[in-house]
Design a protein around this motif. Structure first.
Motif, short mmCIF file in Angstrom:
data_model
loop_
_atom_site.label_atom_id
_atom_site.label_comp_id
_atom_site.label_asym_id
_atom_site.label_seq_id
_atom_site.Cartn_x
_atom_site.Cartn_y
_atom_site.Cartn_z
N THR A 20 -75.21 83.10 14.91
CA THR A 20 -76.77 83.32 15.14
C THR A 20 -76.63 83.39 16.68
O THR A 20 -78.02 82.87 17.26
CB THR A 20 -77.68 82.07 14.68
OG1 THR A 20 -77.22 80.69 15.15
CG2 THR A 20 -77.42 82.03 13.07
N THR A 42 -85.84 95.34 1.74
CA THR A 42 -85.61 94.10 2.38
C THR A 42 -84.62 93.58 1.23
O THR A 42 -84.64 94.04 0.00
CB THR A 42 -86.66 93.19 2.46
OG1 THR A 42 -87.19 93.01 1.30
CG2 THR A 42 -87.81 93.69 3.39
N GLN A 44 -81.72 89.59 0.98
CA GLN A 44 -81.60 88.13 1.26
C GLN A 44 -80.22 88.37 1.64
O GLN A 44 -79.32 88.72 0.87
CB GLN A 44 -82.17 87.29 0.42
CG GLN A 44 -83.70 87.28 0.38
CD GLN A 44 -84.12 86.35 -0.88
OE1 GLN A 44 -83.98 84.85 -0.38
NE2 GLN A 44 -84.37 86.69 -1.93
N ASN A 45 -79.49 87.33 2.47
CA ASN A 45 -78.12 87.25 2.82
C ASN A 45 -78.11 85.68 2.92
O ASN A 45 -79.07 85.06 3.25
CB ASN A 45 -77.71 88.03 4.02
CG ASN A 45 -76.14 87.62 4.40
OD1 ASN A 45 -75.84 86.50 4.82
ND2 ASN A 45 -75.75 88.65 4.08
N TYR A 48 -79.14 85.23 6.85
CA TYR A 48 -80.39 85.71 7.20
C TYR A 48 -81.01 86.49 6.31
O TYR A 48 -80.40 86.88 5.30
CB TYR A 48 -80.06 86.97 8.46
CG TYR A 48 -78.72 87.98 8.01
CD1 TYR A 48 -78.97 89.34 7.45
CD2 TYR A 48 -77.42 87.57 8.31
CE1 TYR A 48 -78.02 89.82 6.85
CE2 TYR A 48 -76.45 88.41 7.95
CZ TYR A 48 -76.66 89.64 7.03
OH TYR A 48 -75.66 90.36 6.82
N ASP A 49 -82.29 87.24 6.79
CA ASP A 49 -83.07 88.17 5.56
C ASP A 49 -82.83 89.24 6.37
O ASP A 49 -83.00 89.50 7.78
CB ASP A 49 -84.55 87.70 5.50
CG ASP A 49 -84.65 86.65 4.54
OD1 ASP A 49 -83.73 86.13 3.93
OD2 ASP A 49 -85.85 85.90 4.73
N ARG A 50 -83.01 90.55 5.74
CA ARG A 50 -82.47 91.96 6.29
C ARG A 50 -83.87 92.78 5.82
O ARG A 50 -84.13 92.96 4.66
CB ARG A 50 -81.32 92.37 5.68
CG ARG A 50 -81.05 93.80 5.87
CD ARG A 50 -79.63 94.12 5.76
NE ARG A 50 -78.70 93.69 6.88
CZ ARG A 50 -77.52 93.91 6.81
NH1 ARG A 50 -77.02 94.53 5.94
NH2 ARG A 50 -76.80 93.51 7.85
N PHE A 151 -82.76 87.33 16.12
CA PHE A 151 -82.52 88.53 15.28
C PHE A 151 -81.72 89.40 16.03
O PHE A 151 -81.23 89.42 17.19
CB PHE A 151 -83.70 89.23 15.30
CG PHE A 151 -84.44 89.61 16.53
CD1 PHE A 151 -84.23 91.03 16.65
CD2 PHE A 151 -85.23 88.94 17.17
CE1 PHE A 151 -84.89 91.39 17.98
CE2 PHE A 151 -85.81 89.33 18.36
CZ PHE A 151 -85.67 90.56 18.61
N ILE A 161 -81.29 98.70 10.97
CA ILE A 161 -81.19 97.45 10.12
C ILE A 161 -81.79 96.58 11.05
O ILE A 161 -81.12 96.31 12.01
CB ILE A 161 -79.79 97.20 9.78
CG1 ILE A 161 -79.32 98.34 8.71
CG2 ILE A 161 -79.83 95.69 9.04
CD1 ILE A 161 -78.02 98.42 8.47
N ASP A 163 -81.80 92.31 11.01
CA ASP A 163 -81.55 90.92 10.51
C ASP A 163 -82.49 89.89 11.30
O ASP A 163 -82.00 89.82 12.44
CB ASP A 163 -80.02 90.82 10.47
CG ASP A 163 -79.31 91.77 9.56
OD1 ASP A 163 -79.84 92.19 8.62
OD2 ASP A 163 -78.23 92.06 10.04
#
Length: 168
Positions: A20, A42, A44-45, A48-50, A151, A161, A163
């Motif tokens: 991060t 969108t 989810q990972n 992170y969210d993308r 981010f 993209i 993130d």
């Protein structure tokens, strides 16, 4: 233990490292793009969210400006648009939501409304999405996030993209 990974536990007891170190300062690329925005999705990972901006037909770099703002104001009118969450990430993408040659809409965003077809229920970091405007060749999005988190912005082919990390 030196060299041990830190982060959420993955499957089978393994640990997934979440990098991060992206920072939370504005990120900008000044390249121009004349191709229209086709879609926003969108996902989810673990870390992170993308949010992905699909710019059909884009060749080369896509311009953008992404950064945290205290309030989300619609480009052009200046009207404030409420965005839920602990912080607001404003995203400008150098791709209009219409075909510049014909004026025909290519992405069905409506000012002040959530992004069409995007459901972020249950996301860890993303809390709200709002369409701002498509003005002077760029599209503006307000992304409500849980807190002012790190981010990154990257491009893969014709996709831009964004993130946002779950934690620092």
């Amino acid at each position: 233990m030196a060299g041990a990974a830190t982060g959420p536990v993955g499957t089978h007891g393994t640990v997934t490292a979440c990098t991060t170190n992206w920072g939370s300062l504005d990120k900008t690329a000044t390249e121009a793009n004349a191709q229209p925005l086709k879609n926003i999705t969108t996902s989810q990972n673990t870390c992170y969210d993308r949010m992905v901006f699909d710019i059909g037909g884009a060749t080369g770099k896509v311009g953008y400006h992404v950064g945290y703002v205290d309030a989300f104001h619609q480009d052009g009118s200046g009207e404030q648009i409420p965005v839920q969450g602990g912080a607001i990430l404003q995203v400008y993408v150098s791709a209009p939501s219409y075909d510049p040659a014909t004026g025909k809409q290519t992405y069905a965003g409506t000012a002040g409304k959530p992004l069409p077809g995007v459901n972020i229920s249950g996301y860890r970091t993303f809390k709200d999405t709002r369409f701002g405007a498509s003005f002077e060749g760029q599209t503006q999005i307000g992304l409500g996030v849980r807190a002012k988190l790190p981010f990154r912005v990257q491009q893969s082919g014709n996709q831009l993209i964004v993130d946002v990390a779950h934690t620092w």
